[in-house]
Design a protein around this motif. Structure first.
Motif, PDB file in Angstrom:
ATOM      1  N   ARG A  53       0.865  -1.357  -0.101  1.00 48.89           N
ATOM      2  CA  ARG A  53       0.120   0.230  -0.089  1.00 48.89           C
ATOM      3  C   ARG A  53       0.851   1.301   0.016  1.00 48.89           C
ATOM      4  NH1 ARG A  53       0.875  -1.547   4.879  1.00 48.89           N
ATOM      5  NH2 ARG A  53       1.355  -0.157   6.626  1.00 48.89           N
ATOM      6  N   ASP A  54       0.487   2.381  -0.513  1.00 49.14           N
ATOM      7  CA  ASP A  54       0.944   3.718  -0.420  1.00 49.14           C
ATOM      8  C   ASP A  54       0.728   4.237   1.191  1.00 49.14           C
ATOM      9  OD1 ASP A  54       1.802   3.961  -2.992  1.00 49.14           O
ATOM     10  OD2 ASP A  54       0.197   5.074  -3.595  1.00 49.14           O
ATOM     11  N   ARG A  55       1.586   4.693   1.508  1.00 48.28           N
ATOM     12  CA  ARG A  55       1.849   5.334   2.901  1.00 48.28           C
ATOM     13  C   ARG A  55       1.440   6.811   2.947  1.00 48.28           C
ATOM     14  NH1 ARG A  55       3.304   0.111   2.257  1.00 48.28           N
ATOM     15  NH2 ARG A  55       4.439  -0.833   4.333  1.00 48.28           N
ATOM     16  N   PHE A  56       0.533   7.152   3.834  1.00 45.10           N
ATOM     17  CA  PHE A  56       0.059   8.580   3.961  1.00 45.10           C
ATOM     18  C   PHE A  56       0.479   8.977   5.365  1.00 45.10           C
ATOM     19  CE2 PHE A  56      -3.148  11.835   5.618  1.00 45.10           C
ATOM     20  CZ  PHE A  56      -2.387  12.917   4.902  1.00 45.10           C
ATOM     21  N   ILE A  57       1.399  10.021   5.571  1.00 47.27           N
ATOM     22  CA  ILE A  57       1.812  10.524   6.979  1.00 47.27           C
ATOM     23  C   ILE A  57       1.074  11.835   7.169  1.00 47.27           C
ATOM     24  CG2 ILE A  57       3.858  11.051   8.351  1.00 47.27           C
ATOM     25  CD1 ILE A  57       3.732   8.133   7.266  1.00 47.27           C
ATOM     26  N   PRO A  58       0.257  11.989   8.226  1.00 49.41           N
ATOM     27  CA  PRO A  58      -0.429  13.308   8.338  1.00 49.41           C
ATOM     28  C   PRO A  58       0.216  14.250   9.619  1.00 49.41           C
ATOM     29  CG  PRO A  58      -1.239  11.526   9.655  1.00 49.41           C
ATOM     30  CD  PRO A  58      -0.199  10.852   9.121  1.00 49.41           C
ATOM     31  N   SER A  59       1.350  14.835   8.890  1.00 53.39           N
ATOM     32  CA  SER A  59       2.031  15.710   9.962  1.00 53.39           C
ATOM     33  C   SER A  59       1.285  16.773  10.386  1.00 53.39           C
ATOM     34  CB  SER A  59       3.246  16.142   9.302  1.00 53.39           C
ATOM     35  OG  SER A  59       4.391  16.689   9.983  1.00 53.39           O
ATOM     36  N   LYS A  60       0.298  17.341   9.328  1.00 49.53           N
ATOM     37  CA  LYS A  60      -0.540  18.205   9.806  1.00 49.53           C
ATOM     38  C   LYS A  60      -2.046  17.530  10.373  1.00 49.53           C
ATOM     39  CE  LYS A  60      -3.767  21.611   7.966  1.00 49.53           C
ATOM     40  NZ  LYS A  60      -4.367  22.523   7.157  1.00 49.53           N
ATOM     41  N   GLY A  61      -1.723  17.106  11.820  1.00 49.82           N
ATOM     42  CA  GLY A  61      -2.810  16.020  12.346  1.00 49.82           C
ATOM     43  C   GLY A  61      -3.910  16.794  12.718  1.00 49.82           C
ATOM     44  N   HIS A  62      -4.083  18.396  12.718  1.00 45.22           N
ATOM     45  CA  HIS A  62      -5.167  18.987  13.258  1.00 45.22           C
ATOM     46  C   HIS A  62      -6.211  19.148  12.235  1.00 45.22           C
ATOM     47  CE1 HIS A  62      -1.902  21.623  12.183  1.00 45.22           C
ATOM     48  NE2 HIS A  62      -2.921  22.678  11.915  1.00 45.22           N
ATOM     49  N   CYS A  63      -6.166  18.702  11.113  1.00 48.94           N
ATOM     50  CA  CYS A  63      -7.232  18.290  10.137  1.00 48.94           C
ATOM     51  C   CYS A  63      -7.615  16.723   9.972  1.00 48.94           C
ATOM     52  CB  CYS A  63      -6.854  18.723   8.830  1.00 48.94           C
ATOM     53  SG  CYS A  63      -5.468  17.848   7.914  1.00 48.94           S
ATOM     54  N   ALA A  64      -7.648  16.505  11.388  1.00 47.99           N
ATOM     55  CA  ALA A  64      -8.075  14.801  11.482  1.00 47.99           C
ATOM     56  C   ALA A  64      -9.434  14.735  10.926  1.00 47.99           C
ATOM     57  CB  ALA A  64      -7.828  14.627  13.034  1.00 47.99           C
ATOM     58  N   ARG A 133       4.728   4.316  -2.550  1.00 47.09           N
ATOM     59  CA  ARG A 133       5.186   5.619  -2.361  1.00 47.09           C
ATOM     60  C   ARG A 133       4.785   6.262  -1.089  1.00 47.09           C
ATOM     61  NH1 ARG A 133       6.944   7.027  -6.976  1.00 47.09           N
ATOM     62  NH2 ARG A 133       7.001   9.249  -6.721  1.00 47.09           N
ATOM     63  N   THR A 134       5.358   7.107  -0.445  1.00 42.14           N
ATOM     64  CA  THR A 134       4.926   7.715   0.821  1.00 42.14           C
ATOM     65  C   THR A 134       4.841   9.089   0.547  1.00 42.14           C
ATOM     66  OG1 THR A 134       6.757   6.230   1.811  1.00 42.14           O
ATOM     67  CG2 THR A 134       5.912   8.258   3.215  1.00 42.14           C
ATOM     68  N   TYR A 135       3.561   9.748   1.139  1.00 44.63           N
ATOM     69  CA  TYR A 135       3.116  10.895   1.084  1.00 44.63           C
ATOM     70  C   TYR A 135       2.761  11.780   2.413  1.00 44.63           C
ATOM     71  CZ  TYR A 135       1.825   9.367  -3.753  1.00 44.63           C
ATOM     72  OH  TYR A 135       1.820   8.981  -4.959  1.00 44.63           O
ATOM     73  N   VAL A 136       3.401  12.841   2.365  1.00 49.00           N
ATOM     74  CA  VAL A 136       3.498  13.669   3.799  1.00 49.00           C
ATOM     75  C   VAL A 136       2.651  14.829   3.549  1.00 49.00           C
ATOM     76  CG1 VAL A 136       4.928  14.359   5.630  1.00 49.00           C
ATOM     77  CG2 VAL A 136       5.884  12.623   4.317  1.00 49.00           C
TER      78      VAL A 136
END
Length: 259
Positions: A53-64, A133-136
């Motif tokens: 799977r592609d990875r999604f890293i939510p560094s901006k976590g306050h749009c949870a 792929r990794t998306y941040v």
């Protein structure tokens, strides 16, 4: 398929019902998150932990709220589980966290860590000979964190052509205008460190998808120009709304006037 406007409406309702702030931060990122989960990310709803799977890293976590809703729309878990949003001791906290719901790759509390985490994940893909792929996702105010630029220097050195960073560039942070805290030129700064840079309208799904899918031979950053509070007239470009909660009457006005 769920539309950005449906996500926006649901995010407003969910945050208002849970009596949380950060509503404008959710609204600026709606099209970004929709494009990722509905059009770009390679996922298997039947296997949230599928190794490829592609990875999604939510560094901006306050749009949870927006992220949870998009994940549910993508089939990663039952939408009803989001009824526990912001409930004490529940599995759906208002600042996105990895415990509880399936499909989450990292916690997001402290700002500035996301690209560093993404580098580790992207490097693991190279090491394991996998093509995911990794998306941040990061915020523009978050880009004032020193760790962001340490990571920005490292990623091109490691030749991570499987790493994509998206900046929600809404030009507000907390209760302030971003440029009044620290003036920055993100396009020039990322380019200077060797990144492939795309500047797009962050509310255009077509522009976002084109940039996210563009071929790359090095780390790529998509700088998405957005409006904080997008769609709700009384919130757009208004920093005071960052921590505010909606009253019932304001909720009604927001939903009726949603653009």
């Amino acid at each position: 398929m769920t539309t950005p406007q449906q996500l926006r409406r649901e995010a407003i309702r969910m945050t208002a019902h849970a009596e949380t702030g950060h509503i404008p931060s959710n609204l600026s990122a709606i099209e970004i998150i929709h494009t990722l989960f509905m059009r770009v990310l390679k996922l298997d709803p039947e296997r949230p932990d599928w190794p490829d799977r592609d990875r999604f890293i939510p560094s901006k976590g306050h749009c949870a709220a927006a992220i949870y809703l998009a994940m549910a729309a993508a089939g990663l878990f039952d939408r009803k589980r989001l009824d526990a949003f912001n409930v004490d001791g529940g599995e759906v906290p208002a600042i996105l966290a990895r415990y509880g719901l399936p499909g989450l790759e990292a916690d997001s509390g402290p700002l500035g860590r996301g690209i560093s985490i993404g580098i580790g994940v992207a490097l693991a893909a190279k090491h394991d000979n996998r093509d995911y792929r990794t998306y941040v996702l990061v915020g523009d105010g978050e880009c004032q964190e020193g760790q962001i630029w340490e990571a920005a220097m490292l990623a091109p050195t490691l030749k991570l052509d499987n790493l994509v960073v998206i900046v929600d560039d809404n030009r507000l942070q907390g209760s302030f205008v971003t440029s009044e805290v620290i003036e920055s030129k993100l396009d020039e700064q990322f380019a200077a460190f060797g990144w492939q840079v795309h500047r797009v309208d962050g509310h255009s799904v077509e522009e976002l998808e084109e940039a996210l899918r563009a071929p790359q031979d090095r780390p790529k950053v998509v700088l998405a120009t957005t409006v904080k509070g997008k769609g709700v007239a009384m919130m757009e470009h208004e920093p005071d709304w960052h921590y505010r909660r909606l009253t019932f009457s304001e909720l009604v006005v927001s939903l009726r006037g949603l653009r």
